[in-house]
Design a protein around this motif. Sequence first.
Motif, PDB file in Angstrom:
ATOM      1  N   GLU A 132       0.833  -1.212   0.000  1.00 21.69           N
ATOM      2  CA  GLU A 132       0.000   0.000   0.000  1.00 21.69           C
ATOM      3  C   GLU A 132       0.862   1.254   0.000  1.00 21.69           C
ATOM      4  O   GLU A 132       0.507   2.264  -0.616  1.00 21.69           O
ATOM      5  CB  GLU A 132      -0.935   0.014   1.212  1.00 21.69           C
ATOM      6  CG  GLU A 132      -1.974  -1.087   1.231  1.00 21.69           C
ATOM      7  CD  GLU A 132      -1.418  -2.415   1.757  1.00 21.69           C
ATOM      8  OE1 GLU A 132      -0.223  -2.416   2.163  1.00 21.69           O
ATOM      9  OE2 GLU A 132      -2.143  -3.413   1.750  1.00 21.69           O
ATOM     10  N   TYR A 133       2.009   1.188   0.678  1.00 18.05           N
ATOM     11  CA  TYR A 133       2.899   2.346   0.704  1.00 18.05           C
ATOM     12  C   TYR A 133       3.730   2.431  -0.568  1.00 18.05           C
ATOM     13  O   TYR A 133       3.687   3.437  -1.280  1.00 18.05           O
ATOM     14  CB  TYR A 133       3.823   2.293   1.922  1.00 18.05           C
ATOM     15  CG  TYR A 133       4.817   3.444   1.943  1.00 18.05           C
ATOM     16  CD1 TYR A 133       4.413   4.733   2.272  1.00 18.05           C
ATOM     17  CD2 TYR A 133       6.161   3.252   1.606  1.00 18.05           C
ATOM     18  CE1 TYR A 133       5.312   5.799   2.267  1.00 18.05           C
ATOM     19  CE2 TYR A 133       7.065   4.304   1.612  1.00 18.05           C
ATOM     20  CZ  TYR A 133       6.641   5.576   1.936  1.00 18.05           C
ATOM     21  OH  TYR A 133       7.529   6.625   1.924  1.00 18.05           O
ATOM     22  N   LEU A 135       3.677   0.922  -3.558  1.00 20.76           N
ATOM     23  CA  LEU A 135       3.059   0.929  -4.879  1.00 20.76           C
ATOM     24  C   LEU A 135       2.065   2.068  -5.083  1.00 20.76           C
ATOM     25  O   LEU A 135       1.776   2.414  -6.227  1.00 20.76           O
ATOM     26  CB  LEU A 135       2.357  -0.407  -5.142  1.00 20.76           C
ATOM     27  CG  LEU A 135       3.246  -1.654  -5.098  1.00 20.76           C
ATOM     28  CD1 LEU A 135       2.436  -2.889  -5.460  1.00 20.76           C
ATOM     29  CD2 LEU A 135       4.441  -1.509  -6.021  1.00 20.76           C
ATOM     30  N   ASP A 136       1.556   2.618  -4.026  1.00 22.39           N
ATOM     31  CA  ASP A 136       0.521   3.651  -4.169  1.00 22.39           C
ATOM     32  C   ASP A 136       0.903   4.956  -3.482  1.00 22.39           C
ATOM     33  O   ASP A 136       1.209   5.960  -4.129  1.00 22.39           O
ATOM     34  CB  ASP A 136      -0.803   3.121  -3.599  1.00 22.39           C
ATOM     35  CG  ASP A 136      -1.944   4.113  -3.754  1.00 22.39           C
ATOM     36  OD1 ASP A 136      -1.893   4.938  -4.686  1.00 22.39           O
ATOM     37  OD2 ASP A 136      -2.896   4.066  -2.946  1.00 22.39           O
ATOM     38  N   LEU A 137       0.930   4.927  -2.158  1.00 20.26           N
ATOM     39  CA  LEU A 137       1.141   6.161  -1.404  1.00 20.26           C
ATOM     40  C   LEU A 137       2.493   6.805  -1.720  1.00 20.26           C
ATOM     41  O   LEU A 137       2.581   8.029  -1.917  1.00 20.26           O
ATOM     42  CB  LEU A 137       1.030   5.874   0.095  1.00 20.26           C
ATOM     43  CG  LEU A 137       1.111   7.079   1.034  1.00 20.26           C
ATOM     44  CD1 LEU A 137       0.023   8.093   0.702  1.00 20.26           C
ATOM     45  CD2 LEU A 137       0.988   6.619   2.489  1.00 20.26           C
ATOM     46  N   GLN A 139       4.211   6.658  -4.426  1.00 14.98           N
ATOM     47  CA  GLN A 139       4.223   7.251  -5.767  1.00 14.98           C
ATOM     48  C   GLN A 139       3.483   8.596  -5.778  1.00 14.98           C
ATOM     49  O   GLN A 139       3.881   9.532  -6.480  1.00 14.98           O
ATOM     50  CB  GLN A 139       3.597   6.282  -6.774  1.00 14.98           C
ATOM     51  CG  GLN A 139       4.254   4.906  -6.802  1.00 14.98           C
ATOM     52  CD  GLN A 139       5.776   4.974  -6.771  1.00 14.98           C
ATOM     53  OE1 GLN A 139       6.394   5.620  -7.627  1.00 14.98           O
ATOM     54  NE2 GLN A 139       6.388   4.325  -5.791  1.00 14.98           N
ATOM     55  N   LYS A 140       2.431   8.697  -4.983  1.00 12.39           N
ATOM     56  CA  LYS A 140       1.728   9.983  -4.846  1.00 12.39           C
ATOM     57  C   LYS A 140       2.628  11.009  -4.164  1.00 12.39           C
ATOM     58  O   LYS A 140       2.657  12.182  -4.563  1.00 12.39           O
ATOM     59  CB  LYS A 140       0.440   9.790  -4.044  1.00 12.39           C
ATOM     60  CG  LYS A 140      -0.600   8.935  -4.749  1.00 12.39           C
ATOM     61  CD  LYS A 140      -1.820   8.727  -3.848  1.00 12.39           C
ATOM     62  CE  LYS A 140      -2.851   7.846  -4.531  1.00 12.39           C
ATOM     63  NZ  LYS A 140      -4.016   7.555  -3.647  1.00 12.39           N
ATOM     64  N   PHE A 195       9.125   5.147 -11.628  1.00 10.33           N
ATOM     65  CA  PHE A 195       8.708   4.555 -10.360  1.00 10.33           C
ATOM     66  C   PHE A 195       9.806   4.831  -9.335  1.00 10.33           C
ATOM     67  O   PHE A 195      10.988   4.591  -9.597  1.00 10.33           O
ATOM     68  CB  PHE A 195       8.494   3.046 -10.508  1.00 10.33           C
ATOM     69  CG  PHE A 195       7.983   2.380  -9.265  1.00 10.33           C
ATOM     70  CD1 PHE A 195       6.620   2.246  -9.055  1.00 10.33           C
ATOM     71  CD2 PHE A 195       8.857   1.914  -8.295  1.00 10.33           C
ATOM     72  CE1 PHE A 195       6.140   1.642  -7.894  1.00 10.33           C
ATOM     73  CE2 PHE A 195       8.389   1.304  -7.141  1.00 10.33           C
ATOM     74  CZ  PHE A 195       7.028   1.171  -6.945  1.00 10.33           C
TER      75      PHE A 195
END
Length: 415
Positions: A132-133, A135-137, A139-140, A195
């Motif tokens: 969750e961190y 791969l998502d958060l 990158q944001k 990435f």
Amino acid sequence: MTPQEARAHYNFLMTLCIRKEESFGPLALTFMREHDLQQIGLTPEEQFNLYMATAESFAPEPKRYTHKLECLQKASDLLPRTRFWEPGLARQLLQDIQKTGADLEVYNQAMRVPRAHDLKAQRLIVETEAPEYFLDLAQKRAAAYYQNKYRLPQEAKTAQHFGGTPKKFEPENVTIHKEFPGACAPFMSARTNAFHLLLPFDLKISRAPEDPLEAGVRIFYATVGYSYPLRYEMGKLCGYHDGQMLEIALDDPNLVFVSVSGVKEPEFNYVPSGSASDVPKEFVYPMSVLEHIGSLGPFIQVSCKFKVWFDASVLSLLIQGAPDLAEYGVQGACGLMTRTYASDRVEAYAESFREPWQEGLSYNFVNMHLGLLPGIQSAVIPYNTPIFTIYPVLARQAYKLEDRLSLSPPSGSPR
């Protein structure tokens, strides 16, 4: 703005235009965007002059022609209301609009990227403790980091549209400042189309033991060709694993002290299983990462247990220090992953083709190899700062370079 103020500003702008000042275009375009020229009292002739002068000052680059076309069209609409109107001028203006529109269409056609109907998207499958961190958060957070850092001021955005006039030495004139990193598309793409690996806590690398971060510290003897993990006990350095006392001074130039803070990202919620109950929650994950930090020659190896599966017949993975990492006094090693990790256990290789989704895929681990830049004694990388960057690239066998002349003779050459 009163009509008197508007006319005074108009006269100022046209003076800049006559003098071919570089600042005319940006100031004129800003003036027209911020005011209704008719409402503030400019005559049709003055409006026409301003639109035409601005249109002629745009840089000769088709990507600017949308704004140029808008100015020409507004000038054309105004022309019948002015005393300048005559058939020849109207015809010339119409031809300019048509040519500018045609040039813009040529540009748009060249910039259009055709979509391949048979293109198969390549899958990169990631195994990590905190998806969750990472791969998502993360990158944001990386996107926000670069956008905030390189966002252009409005004046600079406007100035991008103009050029071609002889430049003068005016470093104090912010109106014409436009040479910013954020204005370069490839520069930004290297940051926003990649990435990134970040950490939810601060990381410190130092040559001296003073002022470590609060969650824990590791010590390494690290030099080219050799490294060794250490710990500090009873006033002396000793081997990390065997506890053997060593005669190494704390000011030895080959010592590296790595420390971490507690988790500072408020949305990071992962807690490793089996962690001690008496450890503060915000320290658990940083201490877990710290425990697995290693060394390779002069570099510190930070592992987030980030494993990537990919089709090595098509893709390779370029991993390197994030583009802005040097600003923190740290350098990152660079490597190209072209196949499966070559130093794993037999059991790991046996497990690498048991699942249907693993068929045809290779795997490797993305570790962050970090070292202090020459002359730097201590560096702190704040949490949520891009540290390493992954660029999927074509595998060497998936492309070839060809000489343009081998395809067809250049124009004008005999066939």
